[in-house]
Design a protein around this motif. Sequence first.
Motif, PDB file in Angstrom:
ATOM      1  N   THR A 161       0.183   8.723  -9.958  1.00  5.86           N
ATOM      2  CA  THR A 161       0.355  10.091 -10.434  1.00  5.86           C
ATOM      3  C   THR A 161      -0.778  10.531 -11.354  1.00  5.86           C
ATOM      4  O   THR A 161      -0.931  11.717 -11.610  1.00  5.86           O
ATOM      5  N   SER A 162      -1.573   9.578 -11.859  1.00  5.28           N
ATOM      6  CA  SER A 162      -2.744   9.897 -12.688  1.00  5.28           C
ATOM      7  C   SER A 162      -3.667   8.679 -12.691  1.00  5.28           C
ATOM      8  O   SER A 162      -3.219   7.562 -12.411  1.00  5.28           O
ATOM      9  N   PRO A 163      -4.947   8.869 -13.043  1.00  3.02           N
ATOM     10  CA  PRO A 163      -5.853   7.719 -13.125  1.00  3.02           C
ATOM     11  C   PRO A 163      -5.380   6.681 -14.152  1.00  3.02           C
ATOM     12  O   PRO A 163      -5.505   5.473 -13.920  1.00  3.02           O
ATOM     13  N   GLU A 164      -4.825   7.143 -15.268  1.00  4.10           N
ATOM     14  CA  GLU A 164      -4.332   6.217 -16.289  1.00  4.10           C
ATOM     15  C   GLU A 164      -3.161   5.389 -15.757  1.00  4.10           C
ATOM     16  O   GLU A 164      -3.071   4.185 -16.008  1.00  4.10           O
ATOM     17  N   ASN A 165      -2.270   6.039 -15.026  1.00  2.00           N
ATOM     18  CA  ASN A 165      -1.128   5.322 -14.465  1.00  2.00           C
ATOM     19  C   ASN A 165      -1.547   4.366 -13.359  1.00  2.00           C
ATOM     20  O   ASN A 165      -0.939   3.311 -13.189  1.00  2.00           O
ATOM     21  N   GLN A 166      -2.593   4.722 -12.628  1.00 10.74           N
ATOM     22  CA  GLN A 166      -3.126   3.816 -11.600  1.00 10.74           C
ATOM     23  C   GLN A 166      -3.611   2.529 -12.256  1.00 10.74           C
ATOM     24  O   GLN A 166      -3.279   1.428 -11.816  1.00 10.74           O
ATOM     25  N   LYS A 167      -4.413   2.667 -13.309  1.00 11.91           N
ATOM     26  CA  LYS A 167      -4.940   1.499 -14.011  1.00 11.91           C
ATOM     27  C   LYS A 167      -3.798   0.671 -14.593  1.00 11.91           C
ATOM     28  O   LYS A 167      -3.779  -0.555 -14.448  1.00 11.91           O
ATOM     29  N   PHE A 168      -2.840   1.331 -15.240  1.00 11.96           N
ATOM     30  CA  PHE A 168      -1.703   0.622 -15.822  1.00 11.96           C
ATOM     31  C   PHE A 168      -0.955  -0.178 -14.758  1.00 11.96           C
ATOM     32  O   PHE A 168      -0.654  -1.349 -14.946  1.00 11.96           O
ATOM     33  N   ALA A 169      -0.630   0.471 -13.639  1.00 12.63           N
ATOM     34  CA  ALA A 169       0.169  -0.188 -12.600  1.00 12.63           C
ATOM     35  C   ALA A 169      -0.577  -1.374 -11.986  1.00 12.63           C
ATOM     36  O   ALA A 169       0.004  -2.448 -11.801  1.00 12.63           O
ATOM     37  N   LEU A 170      -1.861  -1.190 -11.668  1.00 16.79           N
ATOM     38  CA  LEU A 170      -2.633  -2.292 -11.087  1.00 16.79           C
ATOM     39  C   LEU A 170      -2.762  -3.448 -12.081  1.00 16.79           C
ATOM     40  O   LEU A 170      -2.592  -4.610 -11.708  1.00 16.79           O
ATOM     41  N   ASP A 171      -3.055  -3.131 -13.347  1.00 20.13           N
ATOM     42  CA  ASP A 171      -3.142  -4.177 -14.375  1.00 20.13           C
ATOM     43  C   ASP A 171      -1.808  -4.894 -14.540  1.00 20.13           C
ATOM     44  O   ASP A 171      -1.762  -6.121 -14.669  1.00 20.13           O
ATOM     45  N   ILE A 179       0.865  -1.179   0.000  1.00 20.34           N
ATOM     46  CA  ILE A 179       0.000   0.000   0.000  1.00 20.34           C
ATOM     47  C   ILE A 179       0.902   1.230   0.000  1.00 20.34           C
ATOM     48  O   ILE A 179       2.104   1.143   0.234  1.00 20.34           O
ATOM     49  N   GLY A 180       0.309   2.387  -0.282  1.00 15.85           N
ATOM     50  CA  GLY A 180       1.068   3.630  -0.272  1.00 15.85           C
ATOM     51  C   GLY A 180       1.105   4.284  -1.637  1.00 15.85           C
ATOM     52  O   GLY A 180       0.222   4.086  -2.467  1.00 15.85           O
ATOM     53  N   VAL A 181       2.146   5.049  -1.871  1.00 16.50           N
ATOM     54  CA  VAL A 181       2.271   5.826  -3.108  1.00 16.50           C
ATOM     55  C   VAL A 181       3.702   5.728  -3.646  1.00 16.50           C
ATOM     56  O   VAL A 181       4.615   5.388  -2.902  1.00 16.50           O
ATOM     57  N   CYS A 182       3.874   5.995  -4.842  1.00 12.74           N
ATOM     58  CA  CYS A 182       2.921   6.096  -5.930  1.00 12.74           C
ATOM     59  C   CYS A 182       2.799   4.721  -6.578  1.00 12.74           C
ATOM     60  O   CYS A 182       3.806   4.056  -6.810  1.00 12.74           O
ATOM     61  N   THR A 183       1.574   4.320  -6.871  1.00 10.84           N
ATOM     62  CA  THR A 183       1.311   2.983  -7.410  1.00 10.84           C
ATOM     63  C   THR A 183       2.167   2.706  -8.633  1.00 10.84           C
ATOM     64  O   THR A 183       2.687   1.605  -8.809  1.00 10.84           O
ATOM     65  N   ASP A 184       2.327   3.712  -9.489  1.00 12.64           N
ATOM     66  CA  ASP A 184       3.013   3.547 -10.769  1.00 12.64           C
ATOM     67  C   ASP A 184       4.527   3.704 -10.687  1.00 12.64           C
ATOM     68  O   ASP A 184       5.218   3.497 -11.685  1.00 12.64           O
ATOM     69  N   ILE A 185       5.042   4.056  -9.526  1.00 15.12           N
ATOM     70  CA  ILE A 185       6.496   4.228  -9.401  1.00 15.12           C
ATOM     71  C   ILE A 185       7.011   3.277  -8.317  1.00 15.12           C
ATOM     72  O   ILE A 185       7.384   2.156  -8.595  1.00 15.12           O
ATOM     73  N   CYS A 186       7.027   3.715  -7.074  1.00 12.15           N
ATOM     74  CA  CYS A 186       7.666   2.931  -6.013  1.00 12.15           C
ATOM     75  C   CYS A 186       6.902   1.673  -5.629  1.00 12.15           C
ATOM     76  O   CYS A 186       7.508   0.652  -5.324  1.00 12.15           O
ATOM     77  N   VAL A 187       5.569   1.722  -5.649  1.00 12.33           N
ATOM     78  CA  VAL A 187       4.803   0.511  -5.330  1.00 12.33           C
ATOM     79  C   VAL A 187       5.043  -0.527  -6.422  1.00 12.33           C
ATOM     80  O   VAL A 187       5.336  -1.693  -6.131  1.00 12.33           O
ATOM     81  N   LEU A 188       4.961  -0.116  -7.678  1.00 10.22           N
ATOM     82  CA  LEU A 188       5.181  -1.033  -8.791  1.00 10.22           C
ATOM     83  C   LEU A 188       6.602  -1.599  -8.788  1.00 10.22           C
ATOM     84  O   LEU A 188       6.794  -2.815  -8.939  1.00 10.22           O
ATOM     85  N   GLN A 189       7.589  -0.757  -8.588  1.00 11.17           N
ATOM     86  CA  GLN A 189       8.978  -1.233  -8.592  1.00 11.17           C
ATOM     87  C   GLN A 189       9.247  -2.176  -7.414  1.00 11.17           C
ATOM     88  O   GLN A 189       9.980  -3.164  -7.559  1.00 11.17           O
ATOM     89  N   THR A 190       8.649  -1.909  -6.268  1.00 11.16           N
ATOM     90  CA  THR A 190       8.779  -2.820  -5.124  1.00 11.16           C
ATOM     91  C   THR A 190       8.114  -4.152  -5.449  1.00 11.16           C
ATOM     92  O   THR A 190       8.663  -5.219  -5.138  1.00 11.16           O
ATOM     93  N   ALA A 191       6.951  -4.099  -6.097  1.00 17.56           N
ATOM     94  CA  ALA A 191       6.244  -5.327  -6.467  1.00 17.56           C
ATOM     95  C   ALA A 191       7.063  -6.158  -7.453  1.00 17.56           C
ATOM     96  O   ALA A 191       7.154  -7.385  -7.309  1.00 17.56           O
TER      97      ALA A 191
END
Length: 185
Positions: A164-174, A132-144
Amino acid sequence: MEDNKEALLIIDYTNDFVADMGSLTCGKPGQECEEPIIKLANEFIKKNDYVILPTDCHQLNDPYHPETKLFPPHNIEGTVGGDFYGKLKSWYDENSTRSNVWMMDKTRYSAFVGTNLDLKLRERGVKTLHLIGVCTDICVLQTAIYAYNLGYKLIIHKNAVAATSPENQKFALDNMKNNLGAKIV
Protein backbone atom coordinates in the motif's frame (compact mmCIF):
# COMPACT_ATOMS: atom_id res chain seq x y z
CA MET A 1 3.01 -38.22 -4.47
CA GLU A 2 6.35 -36.49 -4.89
CA ASP A 3 8.03 -34.89 -1.90
CA ASN A 4 9.50 -31.40 -1.98
CA LYS A 5 7.09 -30.04 -4.53
CA GLU A 6 6.74 -26.29 -4.66
CA ALA A 7 3.73 -24.03 -5.05
CA LEU A 8 3.38 -20.51 -6.35
CA LEU A 9 0.63 -18.56 -4.57
CA ILE A 10 -0.62 -15.60 -6.60
CA ILE A 11 -2.44 -13.70 -3.85
CA ASP A 12 -5.32 -11.28 -4.57
CA TYR A 13 -4.14 -10.06 -7.97
CA THR A 14 -7.52 -8.55 -8.85
CA ASN A 15 -8.87 -5.36 -10.37
CA ASP A 16 -9.93 -3.91 -7.02
CA PHE A 17 -6.39 -4.24 -5.67
CA VAL A 18 -4.41 -3.40 -8.82
CA ALA A 19 -6.37 -1.43 -11.47
CA ASP A 20 -6.32 2.37 -11.43
CA MET A 21 -10.02 2.46 -10.56
CA GLY A 22 -9.87 -0.39 -8.03
CA SER A 23 -11.56 0.33 -4.72
CA LEU A 24 -8.41 -0.58 -2.70
CA THR A 25 -5.75 -0.33 -5.38
CA CYS A 26 -2.04 -0.29 -4.75
CA GLY A 27 -1.85 1.24 -8.24
CA LYS A 28 1.29 1.45 -10.34
CA PRO A 29 3.46 -0.75 -8.05
CA GLY A 30 0.85 -3.52 -8.34
CA GLN A 31 0.56 -3.06 -12.09
CA GLU A 32 4.33 -3.38 -12.45
CA CYS A 33 4.07 -6.90 -10.99
CA GLU A 34 2.01 -8.15 -13.94
CA GLU A 35 4.84 -9.38 -16.19
CA PRO A 36 6.87 -11.02 -13.36
CA ILE A 37 3.70 -12.77 -12.13
CA ILE A 38 2.92 -14.21 -15.57
CA LYS A 39 6.56 -15.23 -16.06
CA LEU A 40 6.66 -17.05 -12.71
CA ALA A 41 3.32 -18.75 -13.33
CA ASN A 42 4.60 -20.09 -16.66
CA GLU A 43 7.83 -21.30 -15.06
CA PHE A 44 5.90 -23.24 -12.41
CA ILE A 45 3.69 -24.88 -15.03
CA LYS A 46 6.78 -25.97 -16.99
CA LYS A 47 8.26 -27.53 -13.82
CA ASN A 48 4.91 -29.24 -13.15
CA ASP A 49 4.69 -27.50 -9.79
CA TYR A 50 1.51 -25.89 -8.48
CA VAL A 51 0.06 -22.48 -9.22
CA ILE A 52 -2.65 -21.50 -6.75
CA LEU A 53 -4.61 -18.27 -6.84
CA PRO A 54 -6.03 -17.54 -3.35
CA THR A 55 -8.41 -14.67 -4.06
CA ASP A 56 -10.26 -12.36 -1.70
CA CYS A 57 -14.03 -12.75 -2.11
CA HIS A 58 -16.69 -10.84 -0.18
CA GLN A 59 -20.42 -10.33 0.02
CA LEU A 60 -21.64 -6.73 -0.25
CA ASN A 61 -22.17 -5.08 3.15
CA ASP A 62 -21.61 -8.30 5.11
CA PRO A 63 -22.30 -7.17 8.70
CA TYR A 64 -20.34 -10.11 10.13
CA HIS A 65 -17.09 -9.58 8.25
CA PRO A 66 -14.53 -7.46 10.12
CA GLU A 67 -13.25 -5.81 6.94
CA THR A 68 -16.67 -4.24 6.31
CA LYS A 69 -15.86 -1.70 9.02
CA LEU A 70 -12.24 -1.18 7.91
CA PHE A 71 -12.36 -0.84 4.12
CA PRO A 72 -14.71 0.21 1.33
CA PRO A 73 -16.47 -2.66 -0.48
CA HIS A 74 -13.94 -4.65 -2.50
CA ASN A 75 -13.68 -7.95 -4.37
CA ILE A 76 -17.44 -8.39 -4.17
CA GLU A 77 -18.44 -11.79 -5.51
CA GLY A 78 -19.48 -11.62 -9.17
CA THR A 79 -18.13 -8.11 -9.84
CA VAL A 80 -15.42 -6.89 -12.21
CA GLY A 81 -13.48 -5.70 -9.15
CA GLY A 82 -13.04 -9.31 -8.07
CA ASP A 83 -11.79 -10.47 -11.49
CA PHE A 84 -8.10 -11.15 -12.04
CA TYR A 85 -6.20 -8.09 -13.23
CA GLY A 86 -4.83 -7.70 -16.75
CA LYS A 87 -3.03 -10.62 -18.36
CA LEU A 88 -3.60 -12.85 -15.33
CA LYS A 89 -7.28 -13.17 -16.31
CA SER A 90 -6.50 -14.66 -19.74
CA TRP A 91 -3.58 -16.68 -18.30
CA TYR A 92 -5.94 -18.28 -15.79
CA ASP A 93 -8.65 -18.87 -18.41
CA GLU A 94 -6.08 -20.71 -20.57
CA ASN A 95 -4.63 -22.80 -17.73
CA SER A 96 -7.49 -23.39 -15.29
CA THR A 97 -8.16 -26.92 -16.54
CA ARG A 98 -4.65 -28.08 -15.58
CA SER A 99 -4.55 -30.27 -12.49
CA ASN A 100 -1.73 -28.19 -11.01
CA VAL A 101 -3.52 -24.80 -11.37
CA TRP A 102 -6.48 -23.70 -9.31
CA MET A 103 -8.19 -20.65 -7.88
CA MET A 104 -9.65 -20.60 -4.38
CA ASP A 105 -11.82 -18.04 -2.64
CA LYS A 106 -10.66 -16.70 0.67
CA THR A 107 -12.43 -14.31 3.02
CA ARG A 108 -9.62 -13.37 5.40
CA TYR A 109 -6.18 -11.85 4.94
CA SER A 110 -4.35 -15.18 5.15
CA ALA A 111 -4.96 -17.71 2.39
CA PHE A 112 -4.99 -20.40 5.10
CA VAL A 113 -7.72 -19.05 7.39
CA GLY A 114 -11.04 -20.74 6.73
CA THR A 115 -9.77 -22.67 3.69
CA ASN A 116 -8.44 -26.15 2.96
CA LEU A 117 -5.18 -24.81 1.49
CA ASP A 118 -2.90 -26.49 4.03
CA LEU A 119 -4.59 -29.86 3.47
CA LYS A 120 -4.28 -29.57 -0.32
CA LEU A 121 -0.61 -28.59 -0.10
CA ARG A 122 0.26 -31.44 2.30
CA GLU A 123 -1.61 -33.99 0.15
CA ARG A 124 0.61 -32.97 -2.76
CA GLY A 125 3.89 -33.01 -0.81
CA VAL A 126 4.42 -29.25 -1.06
CA LYS A 127 7.05 -27.96 1.36
CA THR A 128 8.07 -24.65 -0.24
CA LEU A 129 5.77 -21.73 -1.01
CA HIS A 130 6.61 -18.89 -3.36
CA LEU A 131 4.44 -15.89 -2.51
CA ILE A 132 3.55 -13.16 -5.01
CA GLY A 133 0.68 -10.73 -5.48
CA VAL A 134 -0.82 -7.97 -3.37
CA CYS A 135 -0.78 -6.44 -0.90
CA THR A 136 2.65 -7.30 0.51
CA ASP A 137 1.84 -5.64 3.84
CA ILE A 138 -1.59 -7.22 4.31
CA CYS A 139 -2.58 -10.51 2.66
CA VAL A 140 0.87 -11.60 1.48
CA LEU A 141 2.34 -10.95 4.93
CA GLN A 142 -0.53 -12.64 6.78
CA THR A 143 -0.31 -15.67 4.48
CA ALA A 144 3.44 -15.82 5.10
CA ILE A 145 2.99 -15.68 8.88
CA TYR A 146 0.44 -18.49 8.81
CA ALA A 147 2.58 -20.57 6.43
CA TYR A 148 5.63 -20.12 8.65
CA ASN A 149 3.67 -21.34 11.66
CA LEU A 150 2.64 -24.41 9.64
CA GLY A 151 6.28 -25.19 8.79
CA TYR A 152 6.50 -24.16 5.15
CA LYS A 153 9.70 -22.79 3.61
CA LEU A 154 9.00 -19.32 2.17
CA ILE A 155 10.33 -17.52 -0.89
CA ILE A 156 9.08 -14.01 -1.67
CA HIS A 157 9.63 -12.60 -5.16
CA LYS A 158 10.09 -8.88 -4.48
CA ASN A 159 9.49 -7.86 -8.11
CA ALA A 160 6.10 -9.62 -8.02
CA VAL A 161 4.64 -8.16 -4.80
CA ALA A 162 3.32 -4.67 -4.10
CA ALA A 163 2.19 -2.93 -0.93
CA THR A 164 0.00 0.00 0.00
CA SER A 165 3.07 2.28 0.27
CA PRO A 166 6.86 2.09 -0.24
CA GLU A 167 7.34 2.18 3.55
CA ASN A 168 4.93 -0.71 4.05
CA GLN A 169 6.64 -2.67 1.27
CA LYS A 170 10.00 -2.35 3.04
CA PHE A 171 8.45 -3.20 6.42
CA ALA A 172 6.68 -6.31 5.10
CA LEU A 173 9.69 -7.66 3.19
CA ASP A 174 12.00 -7.02 6.17
CA ASN A 175 9.49 -8.65 8.51
CA MET A 176 9.17 -11.77 6.35
CA LYS A 177 12.95 -12.05 5.99
CA ASN A 178 13.93 -11.34 9.60
CA ASN A 179 11.02 -12.86 11.52
CA LEU A 180 9.89 -15.71 9.26
CA GLY A 181 13.18 -16.71 7.65
CA ALA A 182 11.75 -16.04 4.19
CA LYS A 183 14.16 -15.88 1.30
CA ILE A 184 13.63 -12.62 -0.60
CA VAL A 185 14.60 -12.97 -4.27
